[in-house]
Scaffold this active site. Sequence first.
Site, PDB file in Angstrom:
ATOM      1  N   ILE A 143      -8.191  14.432  -4.563  1.00  0.00           N
ATOM      2  CA  ILE A 143      -8.492  13.303  -5.442  1.00  0.00           C
ATOM      3  C   ILE A 143      -9.942  13.360  -5.895  1.00  0.00           C
ATOM      4  O   ILE A 143     -10.260  13.071  -7.054  1.00  0.00           O
ATOM      5  CB  ILE A 143      -8.182  11.966  -4.742  1.00  0.00           C
ATOM      6  N   ARG A 218      -9.315   3.140   1.866  1.00  0.00           N
ATOM      7  CA  ARG A 218      -8.617   2.092   2.590  1.00  0.00           C
ATOM      8  C   ARG A 218      -9.614   0.989   2.920  1.00  0.00           C
ATOM      9  O   ARG A 218     -10.801   1.260   3.151  1.00  0.00           O
ATOM     10  CB  ARG A 218      -7.986   2.636   3.882  1.00  0.00           C
ATOM     11  N   ASP A 241     -10.440  -1.421  -4.794  1.00  0.00           N
ATOM     12  CA  ASP A 241      -8.986  -1.457  -4.977  1.00  0.00           C
ATOM     13  C   ASP A 241      -8.300  -1.765  -3.654  1.00  0.00           C
ATOM     14  O   ASP A 241      -7.103  -2.059  -3.633  1.00  0.00           O
ATOM     15  CB  ASP A 241      -8.476  -0.123  -5.527  1.00  0.00           C
ATOM     16  N   GLU A 246      -6.008  -7.159   3.844  1.00  0.00           N
ATOM     17  CA  GLU A 246      -5.240  -6.901   2.628  1.00  0.00           C
ATOM     18  C   GLU A 246      -3.789  -7.322   2.854  1.00  0.00           C
ATOM     19  O   GLU A 246      -3.194  -6.905   3.853  1.00  0.00           O
ATOM     20  CB  GLU A 246      -5.308  -5.404   2.284  1.00  0.00           C
ATOM     21  N   HIS A 265      -4.926  -3.067  -4.983  1.00  0.00           N
ATOM     22  CA  HIS A 265      -4.380  -1.794  -4.487  1.00  0.00           C
ATOM     23  C   HIS A 265      -3.407  -1.175  -5.496  1.00  0.00           C
ATOM     24  O   HIS A 265      -2.267  -0.835  -5.163  1.00  0.00           O
ATOM     25  CB  HIS A 265      -3.700  -1.994  -3.133  1.00  0.00           C
ATOM     26  N   ALA A 267      -4.491   1.440  -7.744  1.00  0.00           N
ATOM     27  CA  ALA A 267      -5.038   2.672  -8.315  1.00  0.00           C
ATOM     28  C   ALA A 267      -3.972   3.738  -8.524  1.00  0.00           C
ATOM     29  O   ALA A 267      -3.941   4.422  -9.551  1.00  0.00           O
ATOM     30  CB  ALA A 267      -6.162   3.215  -7.428  1.00  0.00           C
TER      31      ALA A 267
END
Length: 302
Positions: A143, A218, A241, A246, A265, A267
Amino acid sequence: MKTWVPSDSVADVLSELPGVECAVYDGTSSMPDGVEEVEVWIPPLVTVPDVPGTLARMSSLRLLQTVTAGVEPYRPHMPEGAVLCNARGVHEAGTAEWAVGAMIAVLREFPGFVDAQRRGEWTYHHTDVLADSTVLIVGYGSIGAALERRLDGFEVEIVRVARSAREGVHGMDELPALLPQADVVVLLVPATAATAGMVDAAFLARMKDGAVLVNAARGGVVDTDALVAELKDGRLRAALDVTAPEPLPEGHPLWSAAGVLITPHVAGSTPASVRRTLRLVRAQVERYLAGEPLENVITDSY
């Protein structure tokens, strides 16, 4: 071969393969019958309830193929004889694209201009810009490489950090010295024992004034209280994100902190990711049926 899949679309791409019997389990409906007979499990994007208990009952499991890059909910609980594989490559495009958009949005103050638009106010002023910035990518893997490709042309300097140093990539031990140089710090590390809370008060204090923290990793990688303190002071800005906790609950101080952009979250939640997930799952199950080596096998913490 009894196979649990997360959706009808995954079941459809596997339906033509010989001997594959699919049952859809997305974690929101009742668990299908025959958990002890499941040989291949493809869990959904959102972690199902009671992963440890479910895996403990999967005595026939031989392959668990996630649709996420992260495997932290499953790795500690894998039954003996089962192989764990992640979805490396599936979410690269979406996550990298989000990171570019998020850093530009914060630097160019798009959220503030949107608020002004809603109020009908013309709030002209200069903003920061991505050009001539130093972007520090923490967790430089596939990534990170995708992010670097998308930043090509933005006239930035890229600094790469990964768990192990290699040519052109710094090791984690060099990170403290690199942080003060960065205008943007992008987090792409996996969630492991080593990365839990790594972005603590000391980490944030090393970042230069006005720098932007971009978390596409995360939520647990960042000490939320320490970040809120820096945001309240206005010394740092952030694009998140992922958060800890969460989902972020109503009234949490992150919602109202200055200089922060928060997305839920999303992305990797794109049509491109869906297409690539279907291709990966089909190819992986074909390899399994043929007795060929599997891709993206998790052999360590990640």
